[in-house]
Structure formats: C-alpha cells, structure tokens
Enzyme design. Structure first.
Site, mmCIF file in Angstrom:
data_model
loop_
_atom_site.group_PDB
_atom_site.id
_atom_site.type_symbol
_atom_site.label_atom_id
_atom_site.label_comp_id
_atom_site.label_asym_id
_atom_site.label_seq_id
_atom_site.Cartn_x
_atom_site.Cartn_y
_atom_site.Cartn_z
ATOM 1 N N LYS A 115 0.980 -1.284 0.074
ATOM 2 C CA LYS A 115 0.159 0.127 0.059
ATOM 3 C C LYS A 115 0.881 1.284 0.115
ATOM 4 C CE LYS A 115 -4.441 -1.647 1.424
ATOM 5 N NZ LYS A 115 -5.586 -1.660 2.094
ATOM 6 N N LYS A 208 -5.217 -9.063 -6.482
ATOM 7 C CA LYS A 208 -6.436 -9.396 -5.588
ATOM 8 C C LYS A 208 -7.400 -8.133 -6.048
ATOM 9 C CE LYS A 208 -6.885 -7.170 -1.540
ATOM 10 N NZ LYS A 208 -7.135 -6.718 0.071
ATOM 11 N N LYS A 211 -10.867 -2.581 -3.646
ATOM 12 C CA LYS A 211 -11.710 -1.284 -3.921
ATOM 13 C C LYS A 211 -11.133 -0.123 -4.489
ATOM 14 C CE LYS A 211 -13.569 -1.840 0.884
ATOM 15 N NZ LYS A 211 -12.415 -1.872 1.677
HETATM 16 N N1 AQP Z 1 -10.228 -9.752 -3.102
HETATM 17 C C1 AQP Z 1 -10.597 -10.421 -2.005
HETATM 18 N N2 AQP Z 1 -10.821 -11.740 -1.749
HETATM 19 C C2 AQP Z 1 -11.260 -12.266 -0.609
HETATM 20 N N3 AQP Z 1 -11.290 -11.501 0.484
HETATM 21 C C3 AQP Z 1 -11.205 -10.146 0.412
HETATM 22 N N4 AQP Z 1 -11.182 -9.193 1.251
HETATM 23 C C4 AQP Z 1 -10.895 -8.068 0.513
HETATM 24 N N5 AQP Z 1 -10.405 -8.234 -0.641
HETATM 25 C C5 AQP Z 1 -10.595 -9.536 -0.738
HETATM 26 C C6 AQP Z 1 -11.638 -9.595 2.672
HETATM 27 O O1 AQP Z 1 -12.471 -8.548 3.105
HETATM 28 C C7 AQP Z 1 -12.551 -7.805 4.464
HETATM 29 C C8 AQP Z 1 -12.568 -6.426 4.382
HETATM 30 O O2 AQP Z 1 -11.441 -5.900 3.889
HETATM 31 P P1 AQP Z 1 -11.193 -4.318 4.229
HETATM 32 O O3 AQP Z 1 -12.053 -3.570 3.186
HETATM 33 O O4 AQP Z 1 -10.832 -4.085 5.517
HETATM 34 O O5 AQP Z 1 -9.844 -4.131 3.450
HETATM 35 P P2 AQP Z 1 -8.885 -4.754 2.360
HETATM 36 O O6 AQP Z 1 -8.606 -5.970 2.595
HETATM 37 O O7 AQP Z 1 -7.686 -3.734 2.292
HETATM 38 O O8 AQP Z 1 -9.880 -4.753 1.156
HETATM 39 P P3 AQP Z 1 -9.604 -4.041 -0.282
HETATM 40 O O9 AQP Z 1 -10.850 -4.055 -1.107
HETATM 41 O O10 AQP Z 1 -8.378 -4.597 -0.744
HETATM 42 O O11 AQP Z 1 -9.570 -2.543 0.126
HETATM 43 P P4 AQP Z 1 -8.468 -1.243 -0.369
HETATM 44 O O12 AQP Z 1 -8.403 -1.200 -1.808
HETATM 45 O O13 AQP Z 1 -9.291 -0.168 0.064
HETATM 46 O O14 AQP Z 1 -7.252 -1.917 0.277
HETATM 47 C C9 AQP Z 1 -11.181 -8.614 4.844
HETATM 48 O O15 AQP Z 1 -11.465 -9.792 5.535
HETATM 49 C C10 AQP Z 1 -10.293 -9.057 3.703
HETATM 50 O O16 AQP Z 1 -9.563 -10.275 3.711
#
Ligand code: AQP
Length: 344
Positions: A115, A208, A211
């Site tokens: 990140k 992955k 968002k």
């Molecule tokens: N691609 C994914 N596949 C499976 N599980 C996922 N999670 C996130 N992306 C995937 C799971 O969703 C939960 C919440 O995640 P989060 O919103 O707190 O943060 P994150 O993991 O950082 O999600 P993003 O979409 O990747 O957000 P950004 O882009 O803002 O960093 C967690 O349980 C995560 O494992």
C-alpha cells in the site's frame, strides 16, 4: 483460562464493497452468526490510514457499509454491529500494543509495503501501525475466531504474536490476577475458508480484487446493477483455452481459476463440482452462466441495501446501539488490561 468462543471481524468504509469482500469475508460472517457470539465492525479508524477521506463521504460510506452488512444477512439484533471510532477502547488498547509489538515485526508486513509502494517516506504512521490497531480491535473483545480473506493471514499471525508477548510480559501480574494458565489474551484463530478466500481482479488474475483498483472493470461492486455485472463478467480477462474438466487444468491459468472459484463460491460449492458441470465448455458459455448466477445472488442484496439506505436515521440508530453493546463488552477487558500494566 478457556476462552468463550467469540467472533470479531471488520471492513473499511473506504468505498464500495465488492465481490471479494462479500465472498471472502461477509458470507462467512453471516454463517458464523448461527454458531457463535459475533461482533462485526466498520473499521473507520483504519479508513483514514491510507489516504485522506472527505468527512462527508466517510460518514456516508460508514452507513453504506452498515447497509451492505445487514443486506447480506448480518442481523444487528443477534450480532453486535457498530463503527470502531465510537468505542474508545480500540484506540486505548492499540497504544498499549504499540509498546508490545516490535518494529521488526511490523517491518515484515507485506500489506504496508504494497500500500505504501515506492512513496514509503510519505505514508502515514497510521498505515504502518494498521496491524497493531487490528490486533487491538480483535483482542479488546478477547475474540477467538476471525473470519477474513486470505490477505489478512499475516496480520492475524501478528495479532497472535502480540497476544503472546503481552501474556509473557505481564505473566506475573496475570498469574496474581488468577489467570491460572497465564493467558490473558487468547491466541485467536483465523477463519479463512471456502473457494474464494482470495478473489482476484477481473482484469488481472494475479492481483487481488480491491476497492482501490483504478479500474472499475476489475471488480464487481455490491451496488452494481444487473447490466453492469453482466458486462464486467463478459469483459473479464480469460485465456485461449476453454473450461477444463479437472482442477489440475486450472494450474497456471489465474483468470480461469478465479472465475471458476467465484462460480463455486456463489453456488456454495466446490471448484470440482463446477468443472464437472462446465468441463469442455467455451468461456462464452461459462461467463453467461456466471453472470446469471452473480446477478441472481447479488440483486436481492443490492435491493435490500437500497431499501436500508433510504432510512439513514435507522442505520445510525443501529450503529449507536451496537457501539453501546460493544463498549460494554470491551470496558472490563480494557480496564483489566490497564490494571495489569500498572495504570491507575
Ligand atoms: N479480493 C478479496 N478476496 C477475498 N477477500 C477479500 N477481502 C478483501 N478483498 C478480498 C476481505 O474483505 C475483508 C475486508 O477488507 P477491508 O475492506 O478491510 O480491506 P482490504 O482487505 O484492504 O480490502 P480492499 O478491497 O483491498 O480495500 P483497499 O483497496 O481499500 O485496500 C477482509 O477480511 C479481507 O480479507
């Protein structure tokens, strides 16, 4: 001390939730409500770590994520549902854990490296410290099980390391306080299960679904309508071969593997069953079936999210009630933690 089983998990209100959040975490959260005492959180303190958030949008995003949880099946009567910033004990315990965790442990966290990217010097201290706050989120409730996607595995190992070090640093005080086996904080178990623990981008099967991906075509948002879901699946990257009949045929084919995994998870089945059904088919046929399934699963959730979002006062009421219940669970644990440390 045998810890009563308790589930904790959370998501950041940093934009639309997507199919990865839904399949990797939310569906498991909903299942666990029938077997466990569950606490589900909208982790708004985490939301400001990676970049500045517009306060108005953040407030709205908190409500949207609450609506997504409830529409997916999180029951705010049975389960505690709240936003993190409203329970001060998270930040208090995080500070104590900042003094428990070691710099070397945090230096190994791959999510920070991803990140922060090349502009590391400019990353916030909050982004670096994110896993410590996450450990506090879990342990302030003495949670024993944490349903998450595969990307959170390393952070949960760190949570266990922090719990273990705290238990060891204060072992005399913990023993004096009568915890016979020396465990004040539990070593929580990650719950990473099912065929979609890591849903990948629809544009690149090695990344992955996220968002923050600049391409909206890379993900299916929980707010996408019927046509958008169908279009994104139709445009999803694939390779030249068709659908194999056995799982071995997915090796080295990340995009095909991802789409089959998504189908399996939406169907609550396995990749093997999907391959039995579609083995030998062209991607065009499979994508059509996948789009129909995704629409059938997500459209009712989407409609319920819209219905809930029409009444923001009701969402605020649910979150306030959840925060009061969460604080009541956390308060004795943070008070006892402070006593063990020697505060007060
Ligand atoms: N691609 C994914 N596949 C499976 N599980 C996922 N999670 C996130 N992306 C995937 C799971 O969703 C939960 C919440 O995640 P989060 O919103 O707190 O943060 P994150 O993991 O950082 O999600 P993003 O979409 O990747 O957000 P950004 O882009 O803002 O960093 C967690 O349980 C995560 O494992």
């Amino acid at each position: 001390m045998a810890f009563a089983p308790r589930v904790f998990s959370g998501m950041q209100p940093t934009g639309n939730l997507h199919l990865g959040n839904y399949l990797g975490a939310l569906t498991r959260w909903v299942e666990m409500q029938s077997t466990h005492d569950c606490i589900y959180c909208i982790v708004d303190l985490h939301a400001i770590t990676a970049s500045w958030q517009d306060p108005k949008e953040l407030r709205q995003s908190i409500r949207d994520v609450a609506a997504a949880y409830i529409a997916s099946g999180v029951d705010p009567k049975r389960t505690i549902l709240f936003n993190q910033s409203q329970v001060a004990a998270h930040a208090e315990l995080a500070w104590i854990f900042n003094c428990t965790a070691r710099l070397g442990w945090l230096n190994r966290m791959t999510q920070f490296k991803e990140k922060a990217g090349k502009d590391r010097e400019n990353a916030s201290i909050g982004l670096y410290d994110y896993p410590v706050l996450m450990a506090a989120d879990i342990l302030v409730y003495r949670a024993t099980h944490v349903p998450v996607g595969d990307d959170q595995k390393q952070h949960l190992e760190l949570t266990r390391d922090i719990a273990q070090k705290f238990n060891s640093d204060y072992r005399e005080q913990i023993a004096e306080a009568g915890y016979a086996d020396g465990q004040f904080f539990p070593l929580c178990e990650p719950v990473i299960m099912g065929p979609a623990t890591r849903v990948m981008s629809l544009r690149d099967g090695t990344k992955k679904m996220s968002k923050s991906d600049v391409s909206d075509l890379s993900r299916i948002n929980m707010t996408d309508d019927h046509d958008t879901i169908a279009k994104k699946i139709q445009k999803a990257k694939t390779d030249m071969d068709g659908i194999p009949s056995e799982e071995a045929g997915l090796a080295g084919r990340p995009e095909a593997d991802n789409l089959v995994g998504i189908y399996a998870a939406l169907q609550n089945g396995s990749k093997a069953t999907v391959l039995t059904e579609f083995g030998g088919a062209q991607f065009s046929t499979f994508k059509k079936a996948l789009a129909d399934l995704a629409v059938a699963k997500l459209t009712p959730v989407n409609a319920e999210m819209r219905r809930l979002s029409a009444d923001p006062a009701e969402i605020d009421r649910i979150l306030k009630n959840g925060a009061e219940r969460a604080a009541a669970v956390a308060q004795p644990i943070i008070s006892e933690t402070k006593r063990l440390v020697g505060f007060g």
